[in-house]
Design a protein around this motif. Structure first.
Motif, PDB file in Angstrom:
ATOM      1  N   PRO A  37       0.521  -1.032  -0.369  1.00 25.47           N
ATOM      2  CA  PRO A  37       0.171   0.344  -0.261  1.00 25.47           C
ATOM      3  C   PRO A  37       1.238   1.294   0.376  1.00 25.47           C
ATOM      4  O   PRO A  37       0.436   1.984  -0.437  1.00 25.47           O
ATOM      5  CB  PRO A  37      -0.589  -0.714   1.477  1.00 25.47           C
ATOM      6  N   GLU A  38       2.555   1.439   0.527  1.00 26.09           N
ATOM      7  CA  GLU A  38       2.794   2.339   0.727  1.00 26.09           C
ATOM      8  C   GLU A  38       3.418   2.664  -0.486  1.00 26.09           C
ATOM      9  O   GLU A  38       3.679   4.126  -1.087  1.00 26.09           O
ATOM     10  CB  GLU A  38       4.010   2.342   1.675  1.00 26.09           C
ATOM     11  N   HIS A  39       3.715   1.617  -1.884  1.00 24.64           N
ATOM     12  CA  HIS A  39       4.643   1.824  -2.609  1.00 24.64           C
ATOM     13  C   HIS A  39       3.105   2.040  -4.074  1.00 24.64           C
ATOM     14  O   HIS A  39       3.477   3.269  -4.624  1.00 24.64           O
ATOM     15  CB  HIS A  39       4.883   0.706  -3.443  1.00 24.64           C
ATOM     16  N   ARG A  40       2.212   2.038  -3.996  1.00 22.85           N
ATOM     17  CA  ARG A  40       1.008   1.803  -4.239  1.00 22.85           C
ATOM     18  C   ARG A  40       0.835   3.662  -3.985  1.00 22.85           C
ATOM     19  O   ARG A  40       0.344   4.787  -5.291  1.00 22.85           O
ATOM     20  CB  ARG A  40      -0.494   1.418  -4.183  1.00 22.85           C
ATOM     21  N   ILE A  41       0.427   3.884  -3.002  1.00 13.66           N
ATOM     22  CA  ILE A  41       0.174   5.497  -2.476  1.00 13.66           C
ATOM     23  C   ILE A  41       1.793   6.673  -2.937  1.00 13.66           C
ATOM     24  O   ILE A  41       1.462   7.374  -3.609  1.00 13.66           O
ATOM     25  CB  ILE A  41       0.412   5.881  -1.486  1.00 13.66           C
ATOM     26  N   TRP A  42       2.633   6.226  -2.846  1.00 15.58           N
ATOM     27  CA  TRP A  42       4.324   6.501  -3.622  1.00 15.58           C
ATOM     28  C   TRP A  42       4.130   6.910  -4.676  1.00 15.58           C
ATOM     29  O   TRP A  42       4.566   8.404  -5.185  1.00 15.58           O
ATOM     30  CB  TRP A  42       5.087   6.036  -2.907  1.00 15.58           C
ATOM     31  N   LYS A  43       3.608   6.139  -5.339  1.00 13.07           N
ATOM     32  CA  LYS A  43       3.942   6.277  -6.995  1.00 13.07           C
ATOM     33  C   LYS A  43       2.610   7.269  -7.683  1.00 13.07           C
ATOM     34  O   LYS A  43       2.365   7.920  -8.761  1.00 13.07           O
ATOM     35  CB  LYS A  43       3.070   4.821  -7.200  1.00 13.07           C
ATOM     36  N   LYS A  44       1.083   6.988  -7.036  1.00  8.89           N
ATOM     37  CA  LYS A  44       0.045   8.035  -6.937  1.00  8.89           C
ATOM     38  C   LYS A  44       0.512   9.515  -6.567  1.00  8.89           C
ATOM     39  O   LYS A  44       0.149  10.038  -7.740  1.00  8.89           O
ATOM     40  CB  LYS A  44      -1.015   7.583  -6.401  1.00  8.89           C
ATOM     41  N   ASN A  45       1.099   9.428  -5.790  1.00 12.81           N
ATOM     42  CA  ASN A  45       1.874  11.057  -5.138  1.00 12.81           C
ATOM     43  C   ASN A  45       2.823  11.696  -5.642  1.00 12.81           C
ATOM     44  O   ASN A  45       3.385  12.669  -5.872  1.00 12.81           O
ATOM     45  CB  ASN A  45       2.331  11.092  -3.873  1.00 12.81           C
ATOM     46  N   SER A  46       3.954  10.673  -6.793  1.00  7.97           N
ATOM     47  CA  SER A  46       4.927  11.011  -7.423  1.00  7.97           C
ATOM     48  C   SER A  46       4.998  12.563  -8.151  1.00  7.97           C
ATOM     49  O   SER A  46       5.931  13.609  -8.112  1.00  7.97           O
ATOM     50  CB  SER A  46       5.944   9.963  -8.299  1.00  7.97           C
ATOM     51  N   PRO A  47       3.696  12.670  -9.171  1.00  5.08           N
ATOM     52  CA  PRO A  47       4.239  14.041  -9.733  1.00  5.08           C
ATOM     53  C   PRO A  47       4.020  15.351  -8.863  1.00  5.08           C
ATOM     54  O   PRO A  47       4.481  16.298  -9.005  1.00  5.08           O
ATOM     55  CB  PRO A  47       2.807  14.089 -10.003  1.00  5.08           C
ATOM     56  N   LEU A  48       3.468  14.745  -7.156  1.00  2.74           N
ATOM     57  CA  LEU A  48       3.367  15.986  -6.371  1.00  2.74           C
ATOM     58  C   LEU A  48       4.707  16.076  -5.711  1.00  2.74           C
ATOM     59  O   LEU A  48       5.331  17.300  -5.031  1.00  2.74           O
ATOM     60  CB  LEU A  48       2.245  15.858  -5.034  1.00  2.74           C
ATOM     61  N   HIS A  49       5.655  15.729  -5.297  1.00  4.50           N
ATOM     62  CA  HIS A  49       6.878  15.174  -4.431  1.00  4.50           C
ATOM     63  C   HIS A  49       8.386  15.155  -5.520  1.00  4.50           C
ATOM     64  O   HIS A  49       8.922  15.280  -4.565  1.00  4.50           O
ATOM     65  CB  HIS A  49       6.935  13.891  -3.672  1.00  4.50           C
ATOM     66  N   TYR A  50       8.342  14.983  -7.263  1.00  2.00           N
ATOM     67  CA  TYR A  50       9.699  15.063  -7.640  1.00  2.00           C
ATOM     68  C   TYR A  50       9.594  16.238  -8.415  1.00  2.00           C
ATOM     69  O   TYR A  50       8.834  15.912  -9.489  1.00  2.00           O
ATOM     70  CB  TYR A  50      10.008  13.897  -8.059  1.00  2.00           C
ATOM     71  N   HIS A 404      10.757   2.404  -1.750  1.00  2.79           N
ATOM     72  CA  HIS A 404      10.854   1.581  -2.936  1.00  2.79           C
ATOM     73  C   HIS A 404      10.718   0.145  -2.921  1.00  2.79           C
ATOM     74  O   HIS A 404       9.190   0.156  -1.533  1.00  2.79           O
ATOM     75  CB  HIS A 404      12.584   0.873  -2.721  1.00  2.79           C
ATOM     76  N   GLN A 405      10.304  -1.343  -3.709  1.00  3.75           N
ATOM     77  CA  GLN A 405       9.531  -2.008  -3.295  1.00  3.75           C
ATOM     78  C   GLN A 405      10.477  -3.232  -3.104  1.00  3.75           C
ATOM     79  O   GLN A 405       9.703  -4.081  -1.540  1.00  3.75           O
ATOM     80  CB  GLN A 405       8.508  -2.417  -4.755  1.00  3.75           C
ATOM     81  N   GLY A 406      11.571  -3.332  -1.980  1.00 10.88           N
ATOM     82  CA  GLY A 406      12.279  -4.294  -1.823  1.00 10.88           C
ATOM     83  C   GLY A 406      13.105  -3.359  -0.598  1.00 10.88           C
ATOM     84  O   GLY A 406      13.549  -1.647  -0.205  1.00 10.88           O
ATOM     85  N   GLU A 407      14.005  -4.079   0.175  1.00 12.83           N
ATOM     86  CA  GLU A 407      14.705  -3.844   1.079  1.00 12.83           C
ATOM     87  C   GLU A 407      15.844  -2.523  -0.410  1.00 12.83           C
ATOM     88  O   GLU A 407      16.408  -3.720  -1.282  1.00 12.83           O
ATOM     89  CB  GLU A 407      16.337  -5.200   1.567  1.00 12.83           C
ATOM     90  N   VAL A 408      16.495  -1.870   0.380  1.00  9.38           N
ATOM     91  CA  VAL A 408      17.779  -0.866  -0.640  1.00  9.38           C
ATOM     92  C   VAL A 408      18.734  -1.116  -0.128  1.00  9.38           C
ATOM     93  O   VAL A 408      19.535  -1.219   0.712  1.00  9.38           O
ATOM     94  CB  VAL A 408      17.237   0.734  -0.328  1.00  9.38           C
ATOM     95  N   ASN A 409      19.648  -1.435  -1.067  1.00 13.34           N
ATOM     96  CA  ASN A 409      20.762  -2.153  -1.359  1.00 13.34           C
ATOM     97  C   ASN A 409      22.377  -0.922  -1.085  1.00 13.34           C
ATOM     98  O   ASN A 409      23.026  -1.153  -0.030  1.00 13.34           O
ATOM     99  CB  ASN A 409      21.558  -2.374  -2.885  1.00 13.34           C
ATOM    100  N   ASP A 410      21.705   0.462  -1.914  1.00 14.85           N
ATOM    101  CA  ASP A 410      22.456   1.476  -1.995  1.00 14.85           C
ATOM    102  C   ASP A 410      21.959   2.598  -1.940  1.00 14.85           C
ATOM    103  O   ASP A 410      21.401   2.666  -3.199  1.00 14.85           O
ATOM    104  CB  ASP A 410      23.836   0.561  -2.485  1.00 14.85           C
ATOM    105  N   ILE A 411      23.344   3.547  -1.447  1.00 14.48           N
ATOM    106  CA  ILE A 411      22.103   4.577  -1.961  1.00 14.48           C
ATOM    107  C   ILE A 411      23.475   5.760  -2.592  1.00 14.48           C
ATOM    108  O   ILE A 411      24.485   5.660  -1.950  1.00 14.48           O
ATOM    109  CB  ILE A 411      21.622   5.407  -1.266  1.00 14.48           C
ATOM    110  N   ALA A 412      23.341   6.388  -3.424  1.00 16.39           N
ATOM    111  CA  ALA A 412      24.401   7.789  -3.516  1.00 16.39           C
ATOM    112  C   ALA A 412      24.019   9.304  -3.866  1.00 16.39           C
ATOM    113  O   ALA A 412      23.126   9.550  -4.848  1.00 16.39           O
ATOM    114  CB  ALA A 412      25.150   6.999  -5.138  1.00 16.39           C
TER     115      ALA A 412
END
Length: 444
Positions: A37-50, A404-412
């Motif tokens: 559910p978190e990912h679906r909400i994130w995808k829905k709101n992406s135009p506002l947040h990025y 993300h939908q799963g465990e985040v491996n790395d960020i930069a």
């Protein structure tokens, strides 16, 4: 501060009508249904947040991601181009050779003066798994697909075959053609010179230029020294930290022995050189400590930071030489002043599961990104770290949540000064490049 849990009236369009039957439609629907559910909400709101959001599916998971420091303007695509270093974790049953690769990432140029909120999530390419839609640009991650022997494969800008999973890959800050890697199956650390490898190799046999000895088990910790040319540190599952001086190594030899080694009482998860002190090296381990070493002395640690659980990462501030952050398996992130090592200055709490990565922004002394098993990348403003929670009960320092939908491996963080708030994050087969919307930046 924007979160993935906010509601919105913005609705995604269903995209263009399919002209022909899609044989993968059922699979895609199953993947959509499997989203949290978190990912679906994130995808829905992406135009506002990025202001920028680019996502792409990789053939194999990448456990590592790092930006190169160069950027150029691509006139035809009307984009800025950066290069990125990724790796592979191929399924052993396929018997495919692992590799690390360099891919091109194209960003919308500021010169186009695109209106804010130009991310169009409805422009989703189901074949590449990429979200785009930036006006007249061709923004995206350049992963060309070609048919080879009846199979569709991704063509990167450059691919270099590797012995085992690429647990970590980092380029040398003094020579970006030099790449160091950690393997998931080999205890050795490898060094490659890109000038001695073709862009698209025809031979799949790994061929590193140097093999660095000193570990008895594999590992994930790797970092090049910033002030010392050719100095490389590694941490392993054998509880050791190993340092090599490649500048002083015998050039007639392909195997390099350690300059110095240090000992933890648990698996070493992270190593980090000091930004300005050429002799200071820090490490984080499963023995619930972060330790600081003087590479001129192989004895006891100079400083030890004690934590309540395993320490998964450590990172120092570029502008504040005594400030460090650590992330732990107790779901928390700790801010330290090493002049006062007995107690953390503050604790950042909002992750739901162990935190595997913490990166200080190279552009802002109070901006930190953290990521972990809960699939979140959190941005923190440390100026507000000691403030009272918001009226919604959220940490005052929490600026933004990327999901993300799963465990985040790395960020930069993107190191280029013309794009200081862009981040790359990898989770499983998914690679994201993103920049939070300007209207959400209250402090920067």
């Amino acid at each position: 501060m924007a979160t993935a849990d906010e509601s919105s009236e913005i609705q995604l369009s269903e995209g263009p009508e399919q002209v022909q039957e899609n044989p993968d439609a059922d699979v895609e629907k199953m993947e959509e249904d499997a989203q949290s559910p978190e990912h679906r909400i994130w995808k829905k709101n992406s135009p506002l947040h990025y202001d920028c959001l680019i996502t792409s599916n990789l053939v194999w998971p990448s456990l590592t991601v790092e930006w190169f420091t160069d950027t150029i303007y691509h006139d035809r695509k009307k984009c800025n181009k950066n290069r990125m270093l990724i790796g592979s974790q191929a399924d052993p049953e396929t018997k495919e050779q692992d590799y690390f690769a360099i891919v091109d990432v194209f960003f919308p140029s500021d010169e186009l003066e695109l209106p804010k909120g130009t991310v169009d999530v409805s422009k989703y390419d189901q074949h590449s798994g990429e979200i785009g839609g930036y006006g007249r640009t061709e923004a995206g991650i350049d992963l060309k697909e070609q048919e080879v022997d009846g199979e569709t494969i991704q063509r990167m800008y450059m691919k270099v075959y590797h012995d085992g999973d690429v647990n970590k890959a980092r380029h040398c800050p003094h020579n970006t053609n030099i790449i160091a890697t950690k393997s998931g199956t080999n205890s050795d650390t490898f060094v490659f010179d890109l000038t001695r490898h073709p862009l698209s190799p025809s031979v799949v046999t790994p061929n590193p230029q140097l093999t660095l000895k000193g570990h008895s088990k594999t590992g994930v910790a790797l970092d090049w020294s910033k002030p010392n040319t050719g100095m490389l540190a590694s941490g392993g599952d054998d509880n050791t930290v190993v340092v090599w001086d490649l500048h002083a190594a015998d050039r007639a030899q392909t195997a390099v022995q350690p300059k110095v080694t240090f000992q933890h009482d648990g698996v070493v998860e992270s190593v980090c050189w000091h930004w300005s002190d050429p002799n200071m090296l820090s490490s984080a381990a499963d023995d619930s400590t972060a330790r600081f070493w003087d590479i001129r002395d192989s004895g006891k640690a100079m400083i030890t930071l004690t934590h309540p659980s395993e320490v998964n990462s450590i990172c120092g501030s570029k502008t504040q030489p005594t400030a460090f952050i650590t992330s732990c398996s107790d779901n928390n992130v700790y801010l330290w002043d090493v002049r006062k090592p007995t107690q953390a200055l503050c604790t950042l709490k909002f992750h739901k599961q162990p935190v595997y990565a913490a990166q200080w922004s190279p552009h802002c002394e109070t901006l930190v990104a953290t990521a972990g098993v809960d699939g979140r990348v959190l941005l923190w403003d440390l100026k507000k770290a000691t403030c009272e929670p918001t009226k919604e009960g959220l940490p005052a320092a929490l600026m933004f949540i990327h999901q993300h939908q799963g465990e985040v491996n790395d960020i930069a963080w993107n190191p280029c000064s013309n794009d200081p708030l862009t981040i790359a994050s990898s989770a499983g087969n998914h690679l994201h490049v993103w920049r939070m919307a300007e209207h959400l930046r209250t402090s920067f």
